[in-house]
Scaffold this motif. Sequence first.
Motif, PDB file in Angstrom:
ATOM      1  N   ASN A 116       0.830  -1.210   0.000  1.00  0.00           N
ATOM      2  CA  ASN A 116       0.000   0.000   0.000  1.00  0.00           C
ATOM      3  C   ASN A 116       0.864   1.259   0.000  1.00  0.00           C
ATOM      4  OD1 ASN A 116      -2.339  -1.546   0.058  1.00  0.00           O
ATOM      5  ND2 ASN A 116      -2.458  -1.544   2.291  1.00  0.00           N
ATOM      6  N   ALA A 117       1.962   1.228   0.746  1.00  0.00           N
ATOM      7  CA  ALA A 117       2.866   2.382   0.772  1.00  0.00           C
ATOM      8  C   ALA A 117       3.485   2.616  -0.604  1.00  0.00           C
ATOM      9  CB  ALA A 117       3.955   2.169   1.821  1.00  0.00           C
ATOM     10  N   LEU A 118       3.840   1.529  -1.286  1.00  0.00           N
ATOM     11  CA  LEU A 118       4.415   1.658  -2.628  1.00  0.00           C
ATOM     12  C   LEU A 118       3.378   2.172  -3.627  1.00  0.00           C
ATOM     13  CD1 LEU A 118       6.631  -1.556  -2.870  1.00  0.00           C
ATOM     14  CD2 LEU A 118       7.349   0.785  -2.420  1.00  0.00           C
ATOM     15  N   SER A 119       2.134   1.783  -3.446  1.00  0.00           N
ATOM     16  CA  SER A 119       1.072   2.281  -4.337  1.00  0.00           C
ATOM     17  C   SER A 119       0.919   3.791  -4.189  1.00  0.00           C
ATOM     18  CB  SER A 119      -0.253   1.582  -4.021  1.00  0.00           C
ATOM     19  OG  SER A 119      -0.157   0.198  -4.253  1.00  0.00           O
ATOM     20  N   ARG A 120       0.950   4.273  -2.947  1.00  0.00           N
ATOM     21  CA  ARG A 120       0.863   5.726  -2.729  1.00  0.00           C
ATOM     22  C   ARG A 120       2.097   6.432  -3.297  1.00  0.00           C
ATOM     23  NH1 ARG A 120      -0.994   3.723   2.312  1.00  0.00           N
ATOM     24  NH2 ARG A 120       1.063   4.047   3.252  1.00  0.00           N
ATOM     25  N   LEU A 121       3.250   5.792  -3.138  1.00  0.00           N
ATOM     26  CA  LEU A 121       4.490   6.371  -3.657  1.00  0.00           C
ATOM     27  C   LEU A 121       4.460   6.447  -5.179  1.00  0.00           C
ATOM     28  CD1 LEU A 121       7.173   7.361  -2.361  1.00  0.00           C
ATOM     29  CD2 LEU A 121       8.122   5.118  -2.889  1.00  0.00           C
ATOM     30  N   ALA A 122       3.948   5.397  -5.816  1.00  0.00           N
ATOM     31  CA  ALA A 122       3.863   5.376  -7.278  1.00  0.00           C
ATOM     32  C   ALA A 122       2.956   6.493  -7.787  1.00  0.00           C
ATOM     33  CB  ALA A 122       3.344   4.023  -7.749  1.00  0.00           C
ATOM     34  N   THR A 123       1.875   6.756  -7.068  1.00  0.00           N
ATOM     35  CA  THR A 123       0.963   7.832  -7.461  1.00  0.00           C
ATOM     36  C   THR A 123       1.653   9.187  -7.402  1.00  0.00           C
ATOM     37  OG1 THR A 123      -0.932   6.572  -6.634  1.00  0.00           O
ATOM     38  CG2 THR A 123      -1.239   8.930  -6.937  1.00  0.00           C
ATOM     39  N   VAL A 124       2.430   9.401  -6.347  1.00  0.00           N
ATOM     40  CA  VAL A 124       3.149  10.665  -6.198  1.00  0.00           C
ATOM     41  C   VAL A 124       4.163  10.857  -7.333  1.00  0.00           C
ATOM     42  CG1 VAL A 124       4.773  11.933  -4.745  1.00  0.00           C
ATOM     43  CG2 VAL A 124       2.851  10.734  -3.698  1.00  0.00           C
ATOM     44  N   VAL A 125       4.891   9.797  -7.669  1.00  0.00           N
ATOM     45  CA  VAL A 125       5.910   9.904  -8.724  1.00  0.00           C
ATOM     46  C   VAL A 125       5.254  10.134 -10.081  1.00  0.00           C
ATOM     47  CG1 VAL A 125       7.782   8.700  -9.901  1.00  0.00           C
ATOM     48  CG2 VAL A 125       7.546   8.485  -7.431  1.00  0.00           C
ATOM     49  N   ARG A 126       4.155   9.425 -10.339  1.00  0.00           N
ATOM     50  CA  ARG A 126       3.471   9.596 -11.636  1.00  0.00           C
ATOM     51  C   ARG A 126       2.941  11.017 -11.823  1.00  0.00           C
ATOM     52  NH1 ARG A 126       1.209   4.434 -10.627  1.00  0.00           N
ATOM     53  NH2 ARG A 126      -0.676   5.443  -9.828  1.00  0.00           N
ATOM     54  N   GLU A 127       2.598  11.669 -10.733  1.00  0.00           N
ATOM     55  CA  GLU A 127       2.021  13.005 -10.832  1.00  0.00           C
ATOM     56  C   GLU A 127       3.074  14.096 -10.925  1.00  0.00           C
ATOM     57  OE1 GLU A 127      -0.523  13.307  -7.447  1.00  0.00           O
ATOM     58  OE2 GLU A 127      -2.144  12.105  -8.352  1.00  0.00           O
ATOM     59  N   LEU A 128       4.356  13.746 -10.891  1.00  0.00           N
ATOM     60  CA  LEU A 128       5.400  14.750 -11.067  1.00  0.00           C
ATOM     61  C   LEU A 128       5.310  15.355 -12.468  1.00  0.00           C
ATOM     62  CD1 LEU A 128       8.469  12.956  -9.416  1.00  0.00           C
ATOM     63  CD2 LEU A 128       7.134  14.846  -8.467  1.00  0.00           C
ATOM     64  N   ASP A 129       5.436  16.654 -12.558  1.00  0.00           N
ATOM     65  CA  ASP A 129       5.277  17.353 -13.835  1.00  0.00           C
ATOM     66  C   ASP A 129       6.614  17.404 -14.568  1.00  0.00           C
ATOM     67  OD1 ASP A 129       4.454  18.821 -15.955  1.00  0.00           O
ATOM     68  OD2 ASP A 129       4.089  20.689 -14.852  1.00  0.00           O
ATOM     69  N   ASP A 130       6.831  16.421 -15.429  1.00  0.00           N
ATOM     70  CA  ASP A 130       8.084  16.394 -16.196  1.00  0.00           C
ATOM     71  C   ASP A 130       7.946  17.129 -17.525  1.00  0.00           C
ATOM     72  OD1 ASP A 130       6.286  14.401 -17.013  1.00  0.00           O
ATOM     73  OD2 ASP A 130       7.872  13.301 -18.044  1.00  0.00           O
ATOM     74  N   LYS A 131       6.786  17.735 -17.795  1.00  0.00           N
ATOM     75  CA  LYS A 131       6.572  18.430 -19.062  1.00  0.00           C
ATOM     76  C   LYS A 131       6.465  19.941 -18.901  1.00  0.00           C
ATOM     77  CE  LYS A 131       4.284  14.417 -21.124  1.00  0.00           C
ATOM     78  NZ  LYS A 131       3.057  13.899 -21.777  1.00  0.00           N
TER      79      LYS A 131
END
Length: 311
Positions: free
Chosen positions: A52-67
């Motif tokens: 569950n902690a990794l799922s929350r972490l993955a969401t945070v990383v995916r939402e990083l604005d790389d564009k």
Amino acid sequence: EYRGRLKISDHEIEQNIMNISNNKKNKNKNKPPSDKHGINKTALEINKNVKNALSRLATVVRELDDKNENIIISHWRDIPEDVNSSYKMFQDGAELIKATSTKYTLVGKISMEDGSKLAEDLQKGCELLATGALVLHQPSIGCARSTRSYAKRAACSVVASVSSLIDCFIDESAYAPGTIGAQKTGIVWSACDAVLRIPKGNRAAMRRDLLTWAVECNETMQEFEGLVKQTPSPDAPENETDNTSDDILWDDFCQGAGSGDTYQQQEIPVVEACLGLIRCSRGSINSVLQSCDGAGDCASSIGNIEQAQII
């Protein structure tokens, strides 16, 4: 003889044996029940909490604005200390995960209870990667879009692979006949190896993108030119099923007019136009490479890297 020396009676010996036996019973009573693979409620809870902690972490990383195109580039050839620290987090996290994932799989295959103790180390490694990616995405760090994109993709890949590895122990598919655990571990290793190969700094990241596109241009040109050489000459006898029209439209060409294996003579003008576009693209990429180096080096030499925003 020993009893006489120690002055211990038979009653005291029996009492000590009973106390030891009762202590073992109480210890086993407090211990969660487990099966032959050491699967118990506590071990499952630890793995689920980490998942569950990794799922929350993955969401945070995916939402990083790389564009985000509004970030001002702060460096070109020389990498600042803050950026180097972020890449150090990437390296430390990847090495921790690689070292732990193998032990986690081997130990967990024997006993989930013992393997779950390593799950938190996997989580720590993923948190290091996510922290490094988060720092590189801060506007004050001044990383280019390519730099941020490589960091984000690498972190997402590792977190997803580690989550998948833990998941196969939660659903107990790792204990089924086969090598699912080893396969998942191999995927984790591949993701960690990719982290260690990401380009470091704005110049390296942007050049890798541009050179990748240049290679694609070269490969496409070679493919086109090879098919053109196989095209029948104008003097070759025509097949009755061939299109007798002298002209071919762009839409027809894109939809695969002709035999599909080689170009027909009426398609050659479109092919030559495509080759011209590819050559122009390749030349433009080479010019951009030189322009980026020129702008970055000039801005660095005058001590005002913000002028390299033209890149």
